[in-house]
Design an enzyme around this catalytic site. Sequence first.
Site, PDB file in Angstrom:
ATOM      1  N   ASP A   1      -6.984  -3.949  -5.277  1.00  0.00           N
ATOM      2  CA  ASP A   1      -6.568  -2.665  -4.849  1.00  0.00           C
ATOM      3  C   ASP A   1      -5.217  -1.957  -5.444  1.00  0.00           C
ATOM      4  O   ASP A   1      -4.987  -1.102  -5.356  1.00  0.00           O
ATOM      5  CB  ASP A   1      -6.552  -2.772  -3.350  1.00  0.00           C
ATOM      6  CG  ASP A   1      -7.472  -3.722  -2.620  1.00  0.00           C
ATOM      7  OD1 ASP A   1      -7.895  -4.758  -3.160  1.00  0.00           O
ATOM      8  OD2 ASP A   1      -7.838  -3.368  -1.406  1.00  0.00           O
TER       9      ASP A   1
ATOM     10  N   ASP B   1       0.743  -1.026  -0.046  1.00  0.00           N
ATOM     11  CA  ASP B   1       0.092  -0.062  -0.066  1.00  0.00           C
ATOM     12  C   ASP B   1       0.811   1.282   0.112  1.00  0.00           C
ATOM     13  O   ASP B   1       0.539   2.107   0.427  1.00  0.00           O
ATOM     14  CB  ASP B   1      -1.106   0.113   0.999  1.00  0.00           C
ATOM     15  CG  ASP B   1      -2.125  -0.763   1.030  1.00  0.00           C
ATOM     16  OD1 ASP B   1      -2.573  -1.036  -0.317  1.00  0.00           O
ATOM     17  OD2 ASP B   1      -2.742  -1.617   1.959  1.00  0.00           O
TER      18      ASP B   1
HETATM   19  N1  GLY Z   1      -7.069  -1.530   0.367  1.00  0.00           N
HETATM   20  C1  GLY Z   1      -7.767  -1.856   1.337  1.00  0.00           C
HETATM   21  C2  GLY Z   1      -9.060  -1.590   1.451  1.00  0.00           C
HETATM   22  O1  GLY Z   1      -9.768  -1.366   0.454  1.00  0.00           O
HETATM   23  O2  GLY Z   1      -9.894  -2.005   2.324  1.00  0.00           O
END
Ligand code: GLY
Length: 493
Positions: free
Chosen positions: A270, A210
Amino acid sequence: MEQRMTGTLYGVSVGPGDPELLTLQAVRLLRQCPVLAAPQTASGQMLALDIARRALGSELDGKTILAAMEKVSLADELMERIRAEHEAEEEEHHHHHHDGEHDADEVFDSIGIETINKYTKEELTNAFEECLKQVDLNMEYFKDRFPYSCTKGLKYPIIDNIEWTDGFWTGMLWLAYEYTNDKKYKELADRNIESFLHRVENRIELDHHDLGFLYSLSCVSGYKLTKNEHAKKAALLAADKLMERWQEKGQFLQAWGPKDSPEHYRFIIDCMLNIPLLYWASEVTGDNHYADAATKHFTTSCKYVIRDDASAYHTFYMDPVTGGPSHGATRQGYSDDSSWARGQAWGIYGIPLNVRYTKNTEYVDLYKGMANYFLNRLPEDNICYWDLIFTDDPEQSRDSSAAAIAVCGMLEMDQWIKEEDPSKKVYQKACDNITRSLIQNYTNNDHKPGDPILYHGVYSWHSGKGVDEGNIWGDYYYMEALMRQIKQWDPYW
Ligand code: GLY
């Protein structure tokens, strides 16, 4: 790749080109089918809907209509065959359906989103100024620390800079700064940048993918807007850190866990929002290895984590021995074969961001499929449930954050959809309608310190985290969505 669509597909058409000439058998099949698929073109959809309406009357309301344009358009192939058989009749029919805009309107109505007028700039700026009131209160409340990812009892707990979500808050400060030019926002954002530099230099809680969510919004933004050199340094270090997750054999960036562990050999939808950091790093340094990995990861994602019907798995496992595809699985969605709403939205926004950097428009159709899948499953108020398996279930929560993300994605993609493409108007109206519903029904107008801006999000349903609460990315994307509709805006991504 797993085929999730099972059942029998019947092609129903009328000959020659007149809905009144349906056979009794065709009417029976239309009655029995749970799902009706219409072809890709707006005129083809109009004909299909016209046929279905005449055959079924109000029974049509209970059916799912795939307004086509999904990834594998079986309906298109069928229509092609039928078209070849009735070429002459088809040509004649096309004359009656040449008004693309009008067709798009009706298609839009058919997927359950009523036509409305565009928001005025004043309404949008009022909504943005409501957000600023909350940002001001939360600056006092969080001070130099950060909100937890989601609210608990509708109040953000305060944490250090350790979560995957801390960049969203700094991103909100940059949006506030861009809008107002008030240096108080920049001053706090600059202090946040020092915190993000410290975090990446000391590798604090960064063993995951992330890095883009964190560093695009806090530091790439800071560098783009103010040329802050610490922001540039931090974002480049973050790009290097993300590159450490590259799996050469499988051609993807691994989401979580140690790289040498087979049970973690997977990527997630994601990550589409993390790879813009890599494209940016290549632009700034002239070193293409970041962008290369981004494009390869993107290609692997489009191939495997998006199903043939253009819905998304949340996560996809690759085979660590061969590097080939293994299977899809969920973590935050309802089930492995459902479509988690936020995952779908990450795809809807991830594809246009990739197009922005690569200028490769061959993925526009895949984007349309994903957007259509999403729009076709919206409940009456246009805000998706947390998983798209739910379309009308008062027991389930909405995910307002997924709605805001999807709007940003549709607004970003708009520049790549041609004026004469009837779907352009469909997505523009979807943006208006979703934005309107968020403003009217999902926002907090009674601001208190530590409150969210957007209500009714879901962080992680299975672990009971942030269910029907606010979350900080929902607040961020809502502000971004408004900003994009207020002025020409250069993305931080
Ligand atoms: N990227 C993690 C979520 O969207 O919860």
